[in-house]
Write an enzyme that holds these catalytic residues in place. Structure first.
Site, PDB file in Angstrom:
ATOM      1  N   LYS A   1      27.805  33.521  68.106  1.00 19.64           N
ATOM      2  CA  LYS A   1      28.071  32.393  68.888  1.00 19.64           C
ATOM      3  C   LYS A   1      29.475  31.585  68.693  1.00 19.64           C
ATOM      4  O   LYS A   1      30.354  31.282  69.419  1.00 19.64           O
ATOM      5  CB  LYS A   1      26.897  31.530  68.688  1.00 19.64           C
ATOM      6  CG  LYS A   1      25.848  32.027  69.557  1.00 19.64           C
ATOM      7  CD  LYS A   1      24.641  30.913  69.504  1.00 19.64           C
ATOM      8  CE  LYS A   1      23.403  31.288  70.130  1.00 19.64           C
ATOM      9  NZ  LYS A   1      22.316  30.261  69.837  1.00 19.64           N
TER      10      LYS A   1
ATOM     11  N   ASP B   1      22.836  27.293  57.212  1.00 25.84           N
ATOM     12  CA  ASP B   1      21.417  27.015  57.955  1.00 25.84           C
ATOM     13  C   ASP B   1      21.090  25.732  57.066  1.00 25.84           C
ATOM     14  O   ASP B   1      21.314  25.310  55.818  1.00 25.84           O
ATOM     15  CB  ASP B   1      20.392  27.985  57.221  1.00 25.84           C
ATOM     16  CG  ASP B   1      19.192  27.933  58.151  1.00 25.84           C
ATOM     17  OD1 ASP B   1      18.762  26.738  58.262  1.00 25.84           O
ATOM     18  OD2 ASP B   1      18.439  28.933  58.374  1.00 25.84           O
TER      19      ASP B   1
ATOM     20  N   LYS C   1       9.218  16.004  73.897  1.00 22.20           N
ATOM     21  CA  LYS C   1       8.144  16.637  73.370  1.00 22.20           C
ATOM     22  C   LYS C   1       7.565  16.102  72.050  1.00 22.20           C
ATOM     23  O   LYS C   1       6.511  16.315  71.601  1.00 22.20           O
ATOM     24  CB  LYS C   1       8.079  18.008  73.230  1.00 22.20           C
ATOM     25  CG  LYS C   1       8.303  18.876  74.534  1.00 22.20           C
ATOM     26  CD  LYS C   1       8.866  20.285  74.270  1.00 22.20           C
ATOM     27  CE  LYS C   1       8.905  20.867  75.675  1.00 22.20           C
ATOM     28  NZ  LYS C   1       9.921  20.392  76.494  1.00 22.20           N
TER      29      LYS C   1
ATOM     30  N   VAL D   1      17.849  19.425  79.808  1.00 25.86           N
ATOM     31  CA  VAL D   1      19.362  19.406  80.198  1.00 25.86           C
ATOM     32  C   VAL D   1      19.487  20.325  80.902  1.00 25.86           C
ATOM     33  O   VAL D   1      19.453  21.542  80.732  1.00 25.86           O
ATOM     34  CB  VAL D   1      20.161  19.564  78.676  1.00 25.86           C
ATOM     35  CG1 VAL D   1      21.590  19.547  78.757  1.00 25.86           C
ATOM     36  CG2 VAL D   1      19.586  18.580  77.497  1.00 25.86           C
TER      37      VAL D   1
ATOM     38  N   GLY E   1      21.877  22.843  82.823  1.00 31.65           N
ATOM     39  CA  GLY E   1      22.997  23.707  82.572  1.00 31.65           C
ATOM     40  C   GLY E   1      23.013  24.031  81.051  1.00 31.65           C
ATOM     41  O   GLY E   1      23.947  24.723  80.679  1.00 31.65           O
TER      42      GLY E   1
ATOM     43  N   GLU F   1       1.915  23.574  75.933  1.00 27.38           N
ATOM     44  CA  GLU F   1       2.659  23.054  76.998  1.00 27.38           C
ATOM     45  C   GLU F   1       1.893  21.819  77.722  1.00 27.38           C
ATOM     46  O   GLU F   1       0.662  21.836  77.787  1.00 27.38           O
ATOM     47  CB  GLU F   1       3.006  24.324  78.165  1.00 27.38           C
ATOM     48  CG  GLU F   1       3.927  23.899  79.303  1.00 27.38           C
ATOM     49  CD  GLU F   1       4.199  24.886  80.047  1.00 27.38           C
ATOM     50  OE1 GLU F   1       5.393  24.866  80.533  1.00 27.38           O
ATOM     51  OE2 GLU F   1       3.405  25.659  80.310  1.00 27.38           O
TER      52      GLU F   1
END
Length: 327
Positions: A44, A64, A130, A171, A173, A257
Site C-alpha cells: 500500500k 506496527d 461501534k 465513511v 468512498g 453486528e
C-alpha cells in the site's frame, strides 16, 4: 494561515483510505513541512508513493503500532499525530479477539506513550460509532482506546502533549465501505445481501471526515471526544441507490453486528454539548486538568444519538448523487 504550516505530522495507518485523503488535503491546502506515513503494508505504501509521485514532503515508515520503540523513532520531531491504525472487521474480531486487543488497545497505549516520550504537541485518535455501547469485540476495544486517549491527558499535560478523540460513522468512498462491495455485485447482476432489512447506519463523506479531523486539531483542548452531526441511511435504500433493479436478499445479522449504530450513548448525553451546527463535544468523565467547558446546547439527558432516531436522513436519490460524483 493554518496551524499545520511548517509542522511535521505523523499518521498511523496512513496508507488507508482516510490517510490518503488526509495527505491530499494537507499537501494541497496547507504549508505542512513533513508528513510521515506509518503503516504495516509495504505494498500500500508503494502504491501511495506512486500516487503522490514521491512528494518530497512525505516520509515512509514501515511499522506496527504494537512496536513502541519503532513508534518513538518515527515520532522524532513530529508536532501532530493522527492515530488511524486499527483492526476493524467486526466478525474477524469475534474470532480473533486477542489480536484486536493487541492492536486496538495495547497499540493505542503505545501511541500515547510514544507521543509523550517524543514530545508531540497534539494527538487526535480516530474512533467509530461501534465504540458507543459496544456489543462486539471491535467496539469494546475502540471504547477502551477512547478512554485511554481521554485519560492520557491526566498525566500528559505537564509534558505538553494533548489528546482528543474523534468518533464518526461509516465513511462513504473508503476502502472498507459497503458501497464498492454492492457495486461489484451489481456489475455481475447478483442480488444484494442485507443482514436485516431494518438496518440503519450513520454516513459521512471522506472529505467531510478529513475536514472534521483537521478542524479538531484547531479547537481541541485535550480530553474531549468530538462527534459530527451527520445523516443516517437505511441499508435497503443504499442498495437501491446503487442498483435499483437488483434483488435484495435478507441473510441474517452477523456475529457482533448491531441493527442500528449510535455515536453518543444515553448515559453520555448528560455530558454532551452541541458546540456548533455540525459538532457535538462529549466531556471527559474525569478531568484532572483545567478543561474549559465551551458554550453550546446541552444534549437532552438520557437521549442516545443513534442512527435510527437521527433527525438527518439520506434517501436513495441522495446516495445515488454522491456515488455519481465518486465515479
Amino acid at each position: 494561515m493554518s496551524i499545520f504550516d511548517s509542522k511535521s505530522i505523523l499518521i498511523t495507518g496512513g496508507s488507508g483510505s482516510l490517510g490518503k485523503a488526509l495527505v491530499r488535503q494537507l499537501l494541497d491546502n496547507t504549508g505542512v513541512r513533513r508528513i510521515a506515513i506509518y503503516s504495516r503494508d509495504e505494498l500500500k505504501q508503494f502504491h501511495m508513493r506512486s500516487e503522490f509521485k514521491d512528494n518530497s514532503r512525505l516520509r515512509w515508515f514501515i511499522g506496527d503500532i504494537r512496536d513502541k520503540d519503532r513508534l518513538v523513532r518515527a515520532m522524532h520531531g513530529v508536532d501532530y499525530v493522527v492515530h488511524a491504525a486499527a483492526l476493524k472487521q467486526v466478525d474477524t474480531g469475534e474470532y480473533n479477539p486477542m489480536e484486536f486487543i493487541k492492536t486496538n488497545v495495547l497499540g493505542s497505549q503505545n501511541v500515547i506513550e510514544a507521543s509523550i516520550d517524543a514530545g508531540v504537541s497534539k494527538v487526535v485518535a480516530l474512533s467509530t460509532d461501534k465504540a458507543s455501547s459496544p456489543i462486539n469485540l471491535y467496539g469494546a476495544t475502540k471504547l477502551t482506546a477512547d478512554k485511554l486517549f481521554v485519560a492520557a491527558n491526566n498525566y500528559s499535560q505537564s509534558y505538553g502533549t494533548s489528546f482528543c478523540v474523534v468518533r464518526y460513522g461509516n465513511v462513504m468512498g473508503s476502502r472498507g465501505s459497503v458501497i464498492p462491495f454492492f457495486q461489484n455485485l451489481a456489475s455481475q447482476g447478483k442480488p444484494m445481501p442485507i443482514t436485516d432489512l431494518r438496518m440503519t447506519r450513520f454516513w459521512i463523506s471522506i472529505d467531510d471526515a478529513v475536514k472534521f479531523v483537521l478542524d479538531s486539531f484547531e479547537i481541541m483542548q485535550g480530553g474531549e471526544l468530538y462527534v459530527p452531526r451527520i445523516p443516517s441511511m437505511k441499508i435497503v435504500d443504499l442498495a437501491t441507490a446503487i442498483s435499483p433493479n437488483s434483488e435484495i436478499v435478507e441473510i441474517g445479522i452477523r456475529p457482533g453486528e448491531k441493527l442500528h449504530e449510535e455515536m453518543i450513548s444515553a448515559e453520555d448525553s448528560r455530558r454532551t454539548i452541541q458546540v456548533s451546527k455540525n459538532r457535538f463535544l462529549v466531556l471527559p468523565v474525569v478531568a484532572e486538568w483545567n478543561f474549559n467547558i465551551p458554550e453550546g446546547e446541552v444534549m437532552k439527558e438520557r437521549t442516545a444519538y443513534a442512527s435510527d432516531t437521527n433527525e438527518l436522513w439520506l434517501g436513495s436519490s441522495d446516495m445515488a448523487e454522491f456515488i455519481e460524483r465518486m465515479n
